[in-house]
Design a protein around this motif. Structure first.
Motif, PDB file in Angstrom:
ATOM      1  N   CYS A  82      56.819  44.220  52.395  1.00  0.00           N
ATOM      2  CA  CYS A  82      56.060  44.737  51.319  1.00  0.00           C
ATOM      3  C   CYS A  82      55.195  43.828  50.327  1.00  0.00           C
ATOM      4  O   CYS A  82      53.950  44.195  50.129  1.00  0.00           O
ATOM      5  N   THR A  83      55.637  42.623  50.206  1.00  0.00           N
ATOM      6  CA  THR A  83      54.767  41.748  49.229  1.00  0.00           C
ATOM      7  C   THR A  83      53.622  41.351  50.418  1.00  0.00           C
ATOM      8  O   THR A  83      52.284  41.347  49.678  1.00  0.00           O
ATOM      9  N   LEU A  84      53.639  41.196  51.509  1.00  0.00           N
ATOM     10  CA  LEU A  84      52.432  40.940  52.405  1.00  0.00           C
ATOM     11  C   LEU A  84      51.392  42.073  52.282  1.00  0.00           C
ATOM     12  O   LEU A  84      50.358  41.912  52.111  1.00  0.00           O
ATOM     13  N   LYS A  85      52.106  43.377  52.376  1.00  0.00           N
ATOM     14  CA  LYS A  85      50.945  44.553  52.220  1.00  0.00           C
ATOM     15  C   LYS A  85      50.537  44.496  50.989  1.00  0.00           C
ATOM     16  O   LYS A  85      49.315  45.041  50.718  1.00  0.00           O
ATOM     17  N   VAL A  86      51.068  44.178  49.495  1.00  0.00           N
ATOM     18  CA  VAL A  86      50.517  44.367  48.531  1.00  0.00           C
ATOM     19  C   VAL A  86      49.456  43.161  48.278  1.00  0.00           C
ATOM     20  O   VAL A  86      48.542  43.480  47.764  1.00  0.00           O
ATOM     21  N   ILE A  87      49.751  42.119  48.875  1.00  0.00           N
ATOM     22  CA  ILE A  87      48.612  41.002  48.857  1.00  0.00           C
ATOM     23  C   ILE A  87      47.388  41.580  49.478  1.00  0.00           C
ATOM     24  O   ILE A  87      46.029  41.351  49.129  1.00  0.00           O
ATOM     25  N   ASN A  88      47.585  42.198  50.650  1.00  0.00           N
ATOM     26  CA  ASN A  88      46.387  42.497  51.510  1.00  0.00           C
ATOM     27  C   ASN A  88      45.488  43.762  50.860  1.00  0.00           C
ATOM     28  O   ASN A  88      44.452  43.886  50.500  1.00  0.00           O
ATOM     29  N   ALA A  89      46.518  44.843  49.991  1.00  0.00           N
ATOM     30  CA  ALA A  89      45.744  45.844  49.522  1.00  0.00           C
ATOM     31  C   ALA A  89      45.129  45.176  47.987  1.00  0.00           C
ATOM     32  O   ALA A  89      43.886  45.697  47.809  1.00  0.00           O
ATOM     33  N   SER A  90      45.772  44.339  47.626  1.00  0.00           N
ATOM     34  CA  SER A  90      44.944  43.639  46.087  1.00  0.00           C
ATOM     35  C   SER A  90      43.825  43.014  46.554  1.00  0.00           C
ATOM     36  O   SER A  90      42.938  43.223  45.872  1.00  0.00           O
ATOM     37  N   MET A  91      43.620  42.216  47.759  1.00  0.00           N
ATOM     38  CA  MET A  91      42.362  41.849  48.340  1.00  0.00           C
ATOM     39  C   MET A  91      41.378  42.975  48.383  1.00  0.00           C
ATOM     40  O   MET A  91      40.319  42.620  48.028  1.00  0.00           O
ATOM     41  N   ARG A  92      41.802  43.980  49.054  1.00  0.00           N
ATOM     42  CA  ARG A  92      40.671  44.644  49.553  1.00  0.00           C
ATOM     43  C   ARG A  92      40.077  45.677  48.120  1.00  0.00           C
ATOM     44  O   ARG A  92      39.015  45.815  47.767  1.00  0.00           O
ATOM     45  N   ILE A  93      40.983  46.030  47.144  1.00  0.00           N
ATOM     46  CA  ILE A  93      40.742  46.531  46.024  1.00  0.00           C
ATOM     47  C   ILE A  93      39.799  45.628  45.040  1.00  0.00           C
ATOM     48  O   ILE A  93      38.825  45.937  44.777  1.00  0.00           O
ATOM     49  N   GLY A  94      40.301  44.408  45.059  1.00  0.00           N
ATOM     50  CA  GLY A  94      39.226  43.386  44.547  1.00  0.00           C
ATOM     51  C   GLY A  94      37.767  43.377  45.247  1.00  0.00           C
ATOM     52  O   GLY A  94      36.922  43.266  44.512  1.00  0.00           O
ATOM     53  N   ARG A  95      37.860  43.499  46.527  1.00  0.00           N
ATOM     54  CA  ARG A  95      36.603  43.290  47.286  1.00  0.00           C
ATOM     55  C   ARG A  95      35.754  44.665  46.851  1.00  0.00           C
ATOM     56  O   ARG A  95      34.533  44.404  46.954  1.00  0.00           O
ATOM     57  N   TYR A  96      36.469  45.590  47.049  1.00  0.00           N
ATOM     58  CA  TYR A  96      35.537  46.922  46.356  1.00  0.00           C
ATOM     59  C   TYR A  96      35.144  46.681  45.164  1.00  0.00           C
ATOM     60  O   TYR A  96      33.968  47.305  44.871  1.00  0.00           O
ATOM     61  N   GLY A  97      35.738  46.111  44.140  1.00  0.00           N
ATOM     62  CA  GLY A  97      35.588  45.875  42.893  1.00  0.00           C
ATOM     63  C   GLY A  97      34.060  44.972  42.997  1.00  0.00           C
ATOM     64  O   GLY A  97      32.959  45.333  42.400  1.00  0.00           O
ATOM     65  N   LYS A  98      33.824  43.911  43.850  1.00  0.00           N
ATOM     66  CA  LYS A  98      32.852  43.275  44.127  1.00  0.00           C
ATOM     67  C   LYS A  98      31.692  43.916  44.794  1.00  0.00           C
ATOM     68  O   LYS A  98      30.391  43.690  44.063  1.00  0.00           O
ATOM     69  N   VAL A  99      32.101  44.640  45.655  1.00  0.00           N
ATOM     70  CA  VAL A  99      30.948  45.608  46.197  1.00  0.00           C
ATOM     71  C   VAL A  99      30.226  46.470  45.135  1.00  0.00           C
ATOM     72  O   VAL A  99      29.031  46.495  45.034  1.00  0.00           O
TER      73      VAL A  99
END
Length: 216
Positions: A82-99
């Protein structure tokens, strides 16, 4: 040995929550920059992308080390998964913020059309889903994610509404095409962030119960 493993797992989980909040903060600031047409705030979001990536690499490595050295079973293994999935999702959310932050500089020269349509409201609902998903992971509470399917349906409906409204404005006045296209893209990015919140929720449910669910 077991005590050391669980201490390290607890620390990794705590740091993962911090990363999730960091990525969420990037999205929050990006939306605020868009609403206020604040190029300086948008630039601070873009500048955070390297820090977010460093967190991702560090935490993934921690998880792999825990698997290799602790040989976790049952619940402990589900927590790491689950932690690995949260890490991945958090990275993607932050990237959408950057976009979204990158969009700000392109549409900050003129007033917003229709007060950004429903984007501010959609953003608030998305932020609430991210907050509840992360809190559910942090506190092991599946109650916080029980209504995610209905909440995700609301997000989807808002995206479709913004798409239709944007197309209407573009048809009425070609000068709005660029701006409305960006609005439609932002709505799509927010929808994807809500989807990532749902993915976190699905994995929290699996972490706690051992049962897999799919949030539609």
């Amino acid at each position: 040995m077991a005590e050391k493993f669980h201490t390290e797992l607890k620390t990794t989980k705590k740091e993962t929550v911090a990363m999730a909040l960091f990525g969420r903060g990037m999205l929050r600031d990006a939306v605020d920059a868009l609403i206020r047409q604040d190029k300086e705030l948008a630039a601070t979001v873009v500048a955070k992308k390297d820090a977010l990536h460093e967190m991702e690499v560090k935490l993934e490595e921690h998880c792999y080390q825990l698997i290799a050295t602790g040989q976790p079973m049952a619940k402990d293994m589900r927590v790491i998964a689950c932690t690995l999935k949260v890490i991945n999702a958090s990275m993607r959310i932050g990237r959408y913020g950057k976009v979204i932050a990158n969009i700000v500089k392109d549409i900050s020269d003129r007033p917003h059309i229709a007060r950004l349509m429903s984007i501010p409201h959609m953003a608030e609902l998305t932020m609430d889903m991210i907050d509840d998903a992360v809190k559910a992971y942090d506190t092991d509470s599946v109650a916080l994610i029980a209504d995610f399917s209905a909440r995700d349906d609301t997000i989807d409906a808002l995206r479709h509404s913004i798409f239709r409204e944007g197309i209407t404005y573009m048809m009425e006045d070609p000068k709005t095409i660029t701006r409305c296209t960006y609005y439609i893209l932002v709505a799509r990015y927010l929808e994807r962030c809500a989807d990532h919140a749902c993915k976190i929720a699905e994995n929290v449910h699996y972490m706690q119960t051992g049962e897999r669910i799919e949030i539609h």
